[in-house]
Motif scaffolding. Structure first.
Motif, short mmCIF file in Angstrom:
data_model
loop_
_atom_site.label_atom_id
_atom_site.label_comp_id
_atom_site.label_asym_id
_atom_site.label_seq_id
_atom_site.Cartn_x
_atom_site.Cartn_y
_atom_site.Cartn_z
N THR A 163 62.80 57.85 4.76
CA THR A 163 61.81 59.02 4.58
C THR A 163 60.53 58.34 3.74
N THR A 196 60.82 61.51 8.13
CA THR A 196 62.13 61.42 7.75
C THR A 196 63.32 61.47 8.84
N ASP A 211 66.52 61.58 6.98
CA ASP A 211 67.51 62.15 6.29
C ASP A 211 68.42 63.36 6.54
N ASN A 224 67.25 66.25 4.64
CA ASN A 224 65.82 66.82 4.47
C ASN A 224 65.46 67.50 5.88
N LEU A 251 60.90 68.63 -0.23
CA LEU A 251 62.25 68.34 0.36
C LEU A 251 63.09 67.37 -0.44
N PRO A 309 63.58 64.46 -4.82
CA PRO A 309 62.79 65.27 -4.24
C PRO A 309 61.42 64.77 -3.76
N TYR A 358 60.50 64.09 12.36
CA TYR A 358 61.73 63.75 12.32
C TYR A 358 62.09 63.11 13.61
#
Length: 506
Positions: free
Chosen positions: A79, A92, A94, A97, A387, A398, A409
């Motif tokens: 991220t 990101t 993740d 997320n 997030l 976060p 993403y």
């Protein structure tokens, strides 16, 4: 010269704006502290992000966009924040997320400017709308993808048989991806609109309105998606991408879909002429709203999903099978053992029996993992929010997301994370799904949350049926492009193989 009163008014406005900015910063600082947010890593992209954007567009022209984005994650982490054309954006891979974006914080995010970017082609439909408009579109489309509809293999059979007729029988090299895109536009228009566009036939005439070669429609549909992808990349400068080639292709696509719109409206106005039979999406849409523009938009949105997901998946499967003969043999043995071959069939191909071949499912899952049909996606913050991961030195805190910030993403990059899929994450190995068949948010070939793909089972069923029929008919597949070291991933709106998928089938 401005009067003192005007100068005072201008000064007062500036002071108010400054105070609002200060108040907003104080509030955001307080929210970030309350939520435990830490700053994310910031990836360098040059002045206003312009050099970074130029590098990305060059990669897209070389059909290297998806890998270019994935390489940035390997360099800057799972991220990170970057600047693109003056806009701050978050990137990101993740799973937590992405779960927040698509599900647990669904209402905190929206599609941003997608409606304006895609409007020339897709108009207002399930892929471009948020809120009540999206909810209504989804509710109308859901009945089309019930199990009974998805399991209608008789409808698919004629189209797959035509595909097999078009495969060269002399063992010559051909691009099977091109055939899959023609197959799926024929089957999708038949499935969704009650009549096939006939892309696998030459000089098809729809009703009394000749629309030219239907393969030309398929090519125009591909071209419009290519330009929509470029418009999406350009963010708020999307309006600058509107060349004549794009407008002409859009007009051709609309002419063909308008034929189905007209048919659906006529069926509503003259119900006595309707043939009894299965649920047809176009007619259901017309029953709800017979505005031709609304109908065209809805039909184009679902055609995009019904056609592209399956053709992308099938192309990727054959790309990998042509390079892994042992996997082809193992899968073909499982299929012939269950259904027989084309000369000696054993059993009818049914939806239930297709699901009873685990190795077929593993092969599909692995192709979807390595080459997901939608490799890149984004959401835009609809409010100030956060997030769960990406902040602080270890990336475990976060991160604060401002209202209006895009969050991009990459499913492609997430599916290749070695910490999630092991050291051989870049390898095509269907057996990994036998070892660990249960996956969470780290496996998202069909998106997730409330906007999860309605046509997921349709795509898997059509792909499975097509593979069974091809493997019953042909005993061997060979790679027709041995000089190609890896897939050339070209993301329009969906993933395609930039140089096709060249194979021999015997």
């Amino acid at each position: 010269m401005l009067s003192p009163a005007v100068l005072l008014f201008v000064a007062l406005c500036l002071v108010i704006l400054l105070l609002q900015q200060i108040q907003q910063r104080i509030r955001r600082h307080g929210d970030a502290k309350k939520w435990g947010c830490q700053p994310p890593l910031v990836a360098p992209t040059g002045f206003l992000g312009i050099p970074g954007f130029i590098r990305m567009t060059r990669a897209a022209k070389k059909k290297h966009w998806v890998e270019f984005v994935a390489e940035r994650y390997s360099k800057y982490g799972n991220t990170f924040q970057q600047t693109m054309l003056g806009h701050q954006a978050m990137s990101t891979i993740d799973p937590e997320n992405i779960k927040a974006l698509l599900a647990t914080q669904f209402n905190d995010f929206c599609l941003g400017t997608r409606l304006r970017e895609f409007y020339p082609v897709l108009g207002a439909g399930i892929f471009t709308l948020d809120g009540a408009g999206w909810s209504h579109s989804r509710a109308l489309l859901r009945p089309q993808f019930t199990r009974d509809q998805v399991a209608d293999l008789c409808l698919m059979d004629g189209h797959v048989s035509r595909l097999i007729e078009l495969v060269p029988k002399d063992g010559s090299i051909f691009d099977i991806q091109r055939l899959f895109f023609l197959l799926t536009i024929d089957s999708a228009t038949h499935f969704l609109f009650g009549e096939s566009v006939g892309a696998m036939e030459d000089n098809r005439v729809l009703g009394n309105a000749s629309v030219g070669n239907a393969q030309g429609f398929a090519e125009a549909f591909n071209l419009t998606q290519e330009y929509l992808a470029y418009r999406s990349m350009a963010l708020s400068f999307y309006w600058m991408i509107n060349p004549k080639e794009f407008r002409d292709a859009t007009r051709r696509v609309h002419e063909v879909v308008d034929y189905y719109v007209h048919k659906a409206i006529e069926a509503k106005r003259h119900p006595e002429k309707k043939e009894p039979g299965r649920y047809i999406l176009a007619e259901a849409l017309a029953a709800d709203n017979d505005d031709p523009k609304v109908l065209r938009d809805s039909m184009l949105n679902i055609l995009l999903a019904g056609r592209d997901t399956t053709s992308s998946l099938l192309s990727s499967v054959f790309y990998f099978l042509a390079r892994h003969p042992a996997i082809w043999e193992k899968l073909r043995h499982a299929i012939v053992d269950e259904f027989g071959d084309s000369q000696n069939p054993k059993a009818d191909i049914t939806h239930a029996r297709l699901k009873d071949i685990p190795y077929l499912r593993y092969v599909l899952n692995e192709a979807l993992r390595l080459l997901p049909p939608v490799p890149l996606n984004f959401r835009v913050a609809a409010k100030d929010t956060s997030l769960p991961l990406g902040g602080g030195p270890d990336g475990k805190s976060p991160i604060y997301i401002k209202n209006g910030m895009p969050v991009m993403y990459s499913i492609y990059a997430m599916h290749r994370r070695k910490d999630l899929y092991g050291p051989d994450a870049d390898s095509f190995r269907p057996e990994r799904w036998e070892e660990n068949a249960k996956r969470g948010w780290e496996y998202l070939p069909f998106n997730g949350g409330p906007r999860i793909c309605l046509g997921q089972q349709y795509a898997l069923t059509e792909a499975s049926y097509t593979m069974v029929k091809l493997m019953q008919r042909f005993t061997t597949v060979e790679n027709g492009d041995p000089g190609l070291k890896g897939p050339i991933v070209d993301s329009k709106l969906t993933m395609v193989h930039g140089d096709g998928v060249k194979v021999r089938l015997y």
